[in-house]
Design a protein around this motif. Structure first.
Motif, PDB file in Angstrom:
ATOM      1  N   ARG A   1       0.889  -1.146   0.070  1.00  0.00           N
ATOM      2  CA  ARG A   1      -0.114   0.126  -0.007  1.00  0.00           C
ATOM      3  C   ARG A   1       0.917   1.288   0.013  1.00  0.00           C
ATOM      4  O   ARG A   1       1.876   1.273   0.808  1.00  0.00           O
ATOM      5  CB  ARG A   1      -0.727  -0.091   1.098  1.00  0.00           C
ATOM      6  N   HIS A   2       0.531   2.264  -0.897  1.00  0.00           N
ATOM      7  CA  HIS A   2       1.352   3.210  -0.908  1.00  0.00           C
ATOM      8  C   HIS A   2       0.586   4.571  -0.234  1.00  0.00           C
ATOM      9  O   HIS A   2      -0.660   4.648  -0.447  1.00  0.00           O
ATOM     10  CB  HIS A   2       1.392   4.034  -2.582  1.00  0.00           C
ATOM     11  N   ARG A   3       1.317   5.047   0.915  1.00  0.00           N
ATOM     12  CA  ARG A   3       0.814   5.713   1.950  1.00  0.00           C
ATOM     13  C   ARG A   3       1.223   7.252   1.602  1.00  0.00           C
ATOM     14  O   ARG A   3       2.542   7.375   1.601  1.00  0.00           O
ATOM     15  CB  ARG A   3       1.148   5.311   3.228  1.00  0.00           C
TER      16      ARG A   3
END
Length: 106
Positions: free
Chosen positions: A46-48
C-alpha cells in the motif's frame, strides 16, 4: 451456512495463485465474505501519503484476504493439503483430516 472447516490458528496450504504451495497460519476468518487472511502470504503493498500520524509516508506491506477455496488445511502428520470431516469423539464434535485420520482439534 455449514460448519467452518477452516478456523483461526489453523495451518493451511495455498492451493492456487502466486503463493501456491506455501504454508501459513490463519490470522483472520471472514465467513460472510468467504475469505481468510493468512499471515505472511498474499502480501500487498500500500502506498501511503504523508499524514500527521505518519509524516514520512512510504510503503506499507499488508496481508490481503484470499478466498477460502484457495486454501486447504495442512495435514498434521504430513503437512500436505487435506480435506476435513467431522467425527464425534467422546460426545464432542471434532475435526479430522481425511488423508491421515489425525485429529485437527486439540
Amino acid at each position: 451456512m455449514a460448519s467452518a472447516k477452516i478456523k483461526k490458528g489453523d495451518n493451511v496450504v495455498v492451493l492456487s495463485g502466486k503463493d501456491k504451495g506455501r504454508t501459513g497460519t490463519v490470522a483472520k476468518v471472514m465467513p460472510k465474505d468467504e475469505k481468510v487472511v493468512v499471515s505472511g502470504l498474499n502480501v500487498m503493498t500500500r502506498h501511503r501519503k504523508p499524514s500527521q500520524t505518519n509524516p514520512q509516508g512510504g510503503l506499507d506491506r499488508v496481508e490481503a484476504p484470499m478466498h477460502i477455496s484457495k486454501v486447504a488445511v495442512a495435514d498434521p502428520k504430513t503437512g500436505a493439503p487435506t480435506r476435513v470431516r467431522f467425527e464425534t469423539v467422546d460426545g464432542k464434535k471434532v475435526r479430522v483430516a481425511v488423508k491421515s485420520g489425525e485429529k485437527i482439534d486439540g
